[in-house]
Scaffold this active site. Structure first.
Site, PDB file in Angstrom:
ATOM      1  CG  ASP A   1      50.912 -45.373  25.730  1.00  0.00           C
ATOM      2  OD1 ASP A   1      50.213 -46.354  26.003  1.00  0.00           O
ATOM      3  OD2 ASP A   1      50.612 -44.557  24.826  1.00  0.00           O
TER       4      ASP A   1
ATOM      5  CB  CYS B   1      48.779 -41.663  25.666  1.00  0.00           C
ATOM      6  SG  CYS B   1      49.007 -41.871  23.869  1.00  0.00           S
TER       7      CYS B   1
ATOM      8  CE  LYS C   1      47.459 -45.898  24.277  1.00  0.00           C
ATOM      9  NZ  LYS C   1      48.253 -45.086  23.327  1.00  0.00           N
TER      10      LYS C   1
HETATM   11  C1  VGL Z   1      51.653 -40.999  22.369  1.00  0.00           C
HETATM   12  C2  VGL Z   1      52.023 -39.683  20.531  1.00  0.00           C
HETATM   13  C3  VGL Z   1      51.809 -40.744  19.691  1.00  0.00           C
HETATM   14  C4  VGL Z   1      51.586 -41.106  23.863  1.00  0.00           C
HETATM   15  C5  VGL Z   1      51.417 -42.076  21.537  1.00  0.00           C
HETATM   16  O1  VGL Z   1      51.758 -42.216  24.402  1.00  0.00           O
HETATM   17  O2  VGL Z   1      51.399 -40.055  24.506  1.00  0.00           O
HETATM   18  N1  VGL Z   1      51.939 -39.803  21.846  1.00  0.00           N
HETATM   19  N2  VGL Z   1      51.494 -41.945  20.208  1.00  0.00           N
END
Ligand code: VGL
Ligand code: ZN
Length: 200
Positions: A11, A154, A109
């Protein structure tokens, strides 16, 4: 000789970097570190948080709720977030400085409207697979090195699921940054240690 090592870059997207909708403090600092690390890996995959508008993890989808509130959904406890990583938006794009042209797969995802997914392997209902476990198995990859954002969400969930899928797992701390919104960073490292994930 087969190279069984896999770098999973979690991410590294604009919305998780300073100026983004769900900015991780100092999040963009991981970009040059990951670029350098990635050169040492043949096998690299990226995960990409990829929500439809109105996603169930967005506080805006729950009247009266605000980011970081917690609600109980059919699959359990869900932290609510500001709208982030909406499919096709600039915020959902990878950071422009991320330089990993040899990455072999991108695993998206959180694209189901009613289920969140912190983990790159298994969605938050803990039953819906993303396909990454199957990919890893078919490719014969046994050793995961995990980097990216956010350490306590994540990255941690992806590392725990990689471990559960039978891989040897290490999280490379200098190549991660955390949100630590609700005391979650210390807990994440404790959980990772108990699961047998190496902290590098
Ligand atoms: C994430 C919160 C919501 C992350 C993704 O990548 O850690 N955190 N969606
Ligand atoms: Zn998300």
């Amino acid at each position: 000789m087969a190279d069984n090592r896999l770098l999973i870059i979690v991410d590294v997207q604009n919305d998780f970097c300073p100026g983004g909708a769900l900015a991780v403090p100092d999040g963009d600092a991981v970009v040059p570190i990951i670029n350098r690390l990635a050169r040492g890996f043949t096998n690299v995959v990226l995960t990409q948080d990829w929500h439809p508008p109105g996603h169930i993890s967005f506080a805006s989808s729950h009247p009266g709720k605000k980011p970081f509130d917690v609600v109980t959904l059919g699959y359990g406890r869900q932290v609510l977030w500001a709208d982030h990583c909406v499919q096709g938006t600039a915020g959902a794009a990878f950071h422009a400085g991320l330089d990993v042209p040899h990455a072999q797969a991108i695993v998206r995802k959180g694209y189901r409207a009613g289920v969140d997914s912190y983990s790159g392997f298994l969605e938050a209902d803990r039953t819906t697979p993303t396909g990454l476990a199957g990919y890893v198995r078919e490719r014969g990859l046994t050793q995961a090195f995990i980097v990216g954002l956010a350490t306590d969400f994540c990255v941690a969930w992806t590392a725990l699921d990689a471990r559960r899928s039978g891989m040897d797992v290490a999280v490379i701390e200098e190549a991660c940054r955390g949100l630590d919104s609700v005391g979650s960073l210390a807990k994440a490292w404790t959980d990772l240690g108990q699961a047998g994930v190496t902290r590098l």
